[in-house]
Design a protein around this motif. Structure first.
Motif, PDB file in Angstrom:
ATOM      1  N   PRO A 102      52.629  27.733  31.223  1.00 48.81           N
ATOM      2  CA  PRO A 102      51.698  26.718  31.710  1.00 48.81           C
ATOM      3  C   PRO A 102      51.994  26.138  33.098  1.00 48.81           C
ATOM      4  CG  PRO A 102      53.151  25.794  30.035  1.00 48.81           C
ATOM      5  CD  PRO A 102      53.384  27.276  30.032  1.00 48.81           C
ATOM      6  N   LEU A 103      53.234  26.245  33.563  1.00 46.03           N
ATOM      7  CA  LEU A 103      53.558  25.617  34.852  1.00 46.03           C
ATOM      8  C   LEU A 103      53.597  26.621  36.006  1.00 46.03           C
ATOM      9  CD1 LEU A 103      56.340  23.127  33.722  1.00 46.03           C
ATOM     10  CD2 LEU A 103      53.871  22.771  33.870  1.00 46.03           C
ATOM     11  N   ARG A 104      53.424  27.886  35.679  1.00 45.52           N
ATOM     12  CA  ARG A 104      53.502  28.912  36.720  1.00 45.52           C
ATOM     13  C   ARG A 104      52.170  29.025  37.461  1.00 45.52           C
ATOM     14  NH1 ARG A 104      55.715  34.645  34.942  1.00 45.52           N
ATOM     15  NH2 ARG A 104      53.852  34.639  33.633  1.00 45.52           N
ATOM     16  N   LEU A 105      52.231  29.178  38.749  1.00 45.11           N
ATOM     17  CA  LEU A 105      51.049  29.439  39.577  1.00 45.11           C
ATOM     18  C   LEU A 105      51.150  30.883  40.041  1.00 45.11           C
ATOM     19  CD1 LEU A 105      50.897  26.129  41.647  1.00 45.11           C
ATOM     20  CD2 LEU A 105      49.596  26.717  39.604  1.00 45.11           C
ATOM     21  N   GLY A 106      50.840  31.792  39.139  1.00 47.53           N
ATOM     22  CA  GLY A 106      51.013  33.206  39.406  1.00 47.53           C
ATOM     23  C   GLY A 106      50.053  33.721  40.464  1.00 47.53           C
ATOM     24  N   VAL A 107      50.544  34.615  41.296  1.00 46.48           N
ATOM     25  CA  VAL A 107      49.715  35.219  42.340  1.00 46.48           C
ATOM     26  C   VAL A 107      49.572  36.718  42.147  1.00 46.48           C
ATOM     27  CG1 VAL A 107      50.287  33.411  44.001  1.00 46.48           C
ATOM     28  CG2 VAL A 107      51.654  35.517  43.914  1.00 46.48           C
ATOM     29  N   THR A 108      50.202  37.287  41.138  1.00 43.56           N
ATOM     30  CA  THR A 108      50.077  38.721  40.863  1.00 43.56           C
ATOM     31  C   THR A 108      49.440  38.916  39.489  1.00 43.56           C
ATOM     32  OG1 THR A 108      52.240  38.931  39.808  1.00 43.56           O
ATOM     33  CG2 THR A 108      52.154  39.190  42.201  1.00 43.56           C
ATOM     34  N   GLN A 109      48.756  40.031  39.334  1.00 44.42           N
ATOM     35  CA  GLN A 109      48.048  40.312  38.099  1.00 44.42           C
ATOM     36  C   GLN A 109      49.003  40.379  36.905  1.00 44.42           C
ATOM     37  OE1 GLN A 109      44.940  43.440  38.377  1.00 44.42           O
ATOM     38  NE2 GLN A 109      45.561  43.585  40.533  1.00 44.42           N
ATOM     39  N   HIS A 110      50.208  40.851  37.136  1.00 46.50           N
ATOM     40  CA  HIS A 110      51.158  41.059  36.049  1.00 46.50           C
ATOM     41  C   HIS A 110      51.617  39.753  35.408  1.00 46.50           C
ATOM     42  CE1 HIS A 110      51.246  45.224  37.273  1.00 46.50           C
ATOM     43  NE2 HIS A 110      51.609  44.880  38.495  1.00 46.50           N
ATOM     44  N   GLU A 111      51.368  38.641  36.062  1.00 47.77           N
ATOM     45  CA  GLU A 111      51.794  37.348  35.532  1.00 47.77           C
ATOM     46  C   GLU A 111      50.789  36.777  34.537  1.00 47.77           C
ATOM     47  OE1 GLU A 111      52.520  36.071  39.766  1.00 47.77           O
ATOM     48  OE2 GLU A 111      54.201  35.031  38.820  1.00 47.77           O
ATOM     49  N   TYR A 112      49.677  37.434  34.360  1.00 42.55           N
ATOM     50  CA  TYR A 112      48.613  36.932  33.495  1.00 42.55           C
ATOM     51  C   TYR A 112      48.481  37.797  32.250  1.00 42.55           C
ATOM     52  CZ  TYR A 112      47.470  33.775  37.242  1.00 42.55           C
ATOM     53  OH  TYR A 112      47.533  32.784  38.191  1.00 42.55           O
ATOM     54  N   ASP A 113      48.179  37.129  31.134  1.00 41.20           N
ATOM     55  CA  ASP A 113      48.191  37.796  29.840  1.00 41.20           C
ATOM     56  C   ASP A 113      46.795  38.173  29.337  1.00 41.20           C
ATOM     57  OD1 ASP A 113      50.456  35.345  29.682  1.00 41.20           O
ATOM     58  OD2 ASP A 113      51.155  37.341  29.113  1.00 41.20           O
ATOM     59  N   TYR A 114      45.786  37.425  29.735  1.00 39.72           N
ATOM     60  CA  TYR A 114      44.419  37.686  29.274  1.00 39.72           C
ATOM     61  C   TYR A 114      43.470  37.633  30.465  1.00 39.72           C
ATOM     62  CZ  TYR A 114      46.560  36.571  24.795  1.00 39.72           C
ATOM     63  OH  TYR A 114      47.384  36.549  23.695  1.00 39.72           O
ATOM     64  N   TRP A 115      42.415  38.457  30.374  1.00 35.77           N
ATOM     65  CA  TRP A 115      41.459  38.593  31.468  1.00 35.77           C
ATOM     66  C   TRP A 115      40.029  38.550  30.950  1.00 35.77           C
ATOM     67  CZ3 TRP A 115      42.705  39.150  36.634  1.00 35.77           C
ATOM     68  CH2 TRP A 115      44.081  39.279  36.921  1.00 35.77           C
ATOM     69  N   GLY A 116      39.149  38.018  31.802  1.00 39.11           N
ATOM     70  CA  GLY A 116      37.730  38.103  31.528  1.00 39.11           C
ATOM     71  C   GLY A 116      37.143  39.397  32.058  1.00 39.11           C
ATOM     72  N   GLU A 117      35.849  39.574  31.825  1.00 35.13           N
ATOM     73  CA  GLU A 117      35.169  40.799  32.240  1.00 35.13           C
ATOM     74  C   GLU A 117      34.687  40.737  33.689  1.00 35.13           C
ATOM     75  OE1 GLU A 117      36.148  42.731  29.025  1.00 35.13           O
ATOM     76  OE2 GLU A 117      34.740  43.657  30.437  1.00 35.13           O
ATOM     77  N   GLY A 118      34.614  39.551  34.243  1.00 35.79           N
ATOM     78  CA  GLY A 118      34.226  39.405  35.639  1.00 35.79           C
ATOM     79  C   GLY A 118      32.781  38.986  35.821  1.00 35.79           C
ATOM     80  N   THR A 119      32.504  38.389  36.970  1.00 34.76           N
ATOM     81  CA  THR A 119      31.147  38.013  37.361  1.00 34.76           C
ATOM     82  C   THR A 119      30.964  38.371  38.830  1.00 34.76           C
ATOM     83  OG1 THR A 119      29.521  36.200  37.385  1.00 34.76           O
ATOM     84  CG2 THR A 119      31.774  35.618  37.953  1.00 34.76           C
ATOM     85  N   GLN A 120      29.800  38.935  39.148  1.00 39.77           N
ATOM     86  CA  GLN A 120      29.550  39.435  40.499  1.00 39.77           C
ATOM     87  C   GLN A 120      29.099  38.301  41.416  1.00 39.77           C
ATOM     88  OE1 GLN A 120      29.716  42.742  41.871  1.00 39.77           O
ATOM     89  NE2 GLN A 120      29.377  41.606  43.784  1.00 39.77           N
ATOM     90  N   VAL A 121      29.712  38.244  42.579  1.00 40.05           N
ATOM     91  CA  VAL A 121      29.289  37.332  43.646  1.00 40.05           C
ATOM     92  C   VAL A 121      28.938  38.185  44.864  1.00 40.05           C
ATOM     93  CG1 VAL A 121      30.017  35.532  45.243  1.00 40.05           C
ATOM     94  CG2 VAL A 121      30.666  35.398  42.825  1.00 40.05           C
ATOM     95  N   THR A 122      27.725  38.013  45.354  1.00 38.35           N
ATOM     96  CA  THR A 122      27.283  38.755  46.526  1.00 38.35           C
ATOM     97  C   THR A 122      26.832  37.763  47.588  1.00 38.35           C
ATOM     98  OG1 THR A 122      26.562  40.612  45.147  1.00 38.35           O
ATOM     99  CG2 THR A 122      25.705  40.512  47.395  1.00 38.35           C
ATOM    100  N   VAL A 123      27.415  37.887  48.771  1.00 39.87           N
ATOM    101  CA  VAL A 123      27.087  36.992  49.880  1.00 39.87           C
ATOM    102  C   VAL A 123      26.390  37.815  50.953  1.00 39.87           C
ATOM    103  CG1 VAL A 123      27.958  35.313  51.530  1.00 39.87           C
ATOM    104  CG2 VAL A 123      29.130  35.629  49.331  1.00 39.87           C
ATOM    105  N   SER A 124      25.159  37.470  51.244  1.00 42.24           N
ATOM    106  CA  SER A 124      24.389  38.204  52.250  1.00 42.24           C
ATOM    107  C   SER A 124      24.546  37.541  53.612  1.00 42.24           C
ATOM    108  CB  SER A 124      22.919  38.256  51.854  1.00 42.24           C
ATOM    109  OG  SER A 124      22.377  36.956  51.829  1.00 42.24           O
ATOM    110  N   SER A 125      24.497  38.370  54.648  1.00 37.77           N
ATOM    111  CA  SER A 125      24.661  37.849  56.015  1.00 37.77           C
ATOM    112  C   SER A 125      23.328  37.473  56.628  1.00 37.77           C
ATOM    113  CB  SER A 125      25.361  38.896  56.873  1.00 37.77           C
ATOM    114  OG  SER A 125      24.636  40.106  56.869  1.00 37.77           O
TER     115      SER A 125
END
Length: 125
Positions: A102-125
């Protein structure tokens, strides 16, 4: 099994804002840290932001400092990513992740145990 579900993605013009949410459900630990990662087209997944328990500590990647804010509502088992001043380079699938330390601020994927499926963000110019 812990489940993470992201929402709030979409299409936005450069300079605009979006707020992503990530809701955790199932047998979540009583305390945990959370993070956001993203994967742009043709790129590797990269760290965006992390928040510790109960929410007083945060850490952002340099690329989003001053523009993105991570926060959490522990009563709702939900974290948020407020994204302002969006740029086309922010276009990516955004993933949330849960770290059982709970106190770790992980910056690498290996530090995390569970993941979501993701959500797409698209920014147009």
């Amino acid at each position: 099994q812990v489940q993470l579900v992201e929402s709030g993605g979409g299409l936005v013009q450069a300079g605009g804002s979006l707020r992503l949410s990530c809701a955790a459900s199932g047998p979540t630990p009583s305390t945990y840290a959370m993070g956001w990662f993203r994967q742009g087209p043709g790129k590797e997944r990269e760290f965006v932001a992390a928040i510790g328990w109960p929410g007083r500590t945060t850490y952002n990647a340099d690329s989003v400092k001053g523009r993105f804010i991570i926060s959490r509502d522990n009563a709702k088992n939900t974290i948020y990513l407020q994204m302002n001043s969006l740029e086309p380079e922010d276009t990516a699938v955004y993933y949330c992740a849960l770290d059982t330390r709970p106190l770790r601020l992980g910056v690498t994927q290996h530090e995390y145990d569970y993941w979501g499926e993701g959500t797409q963000v698209t920014v147009s110019s």
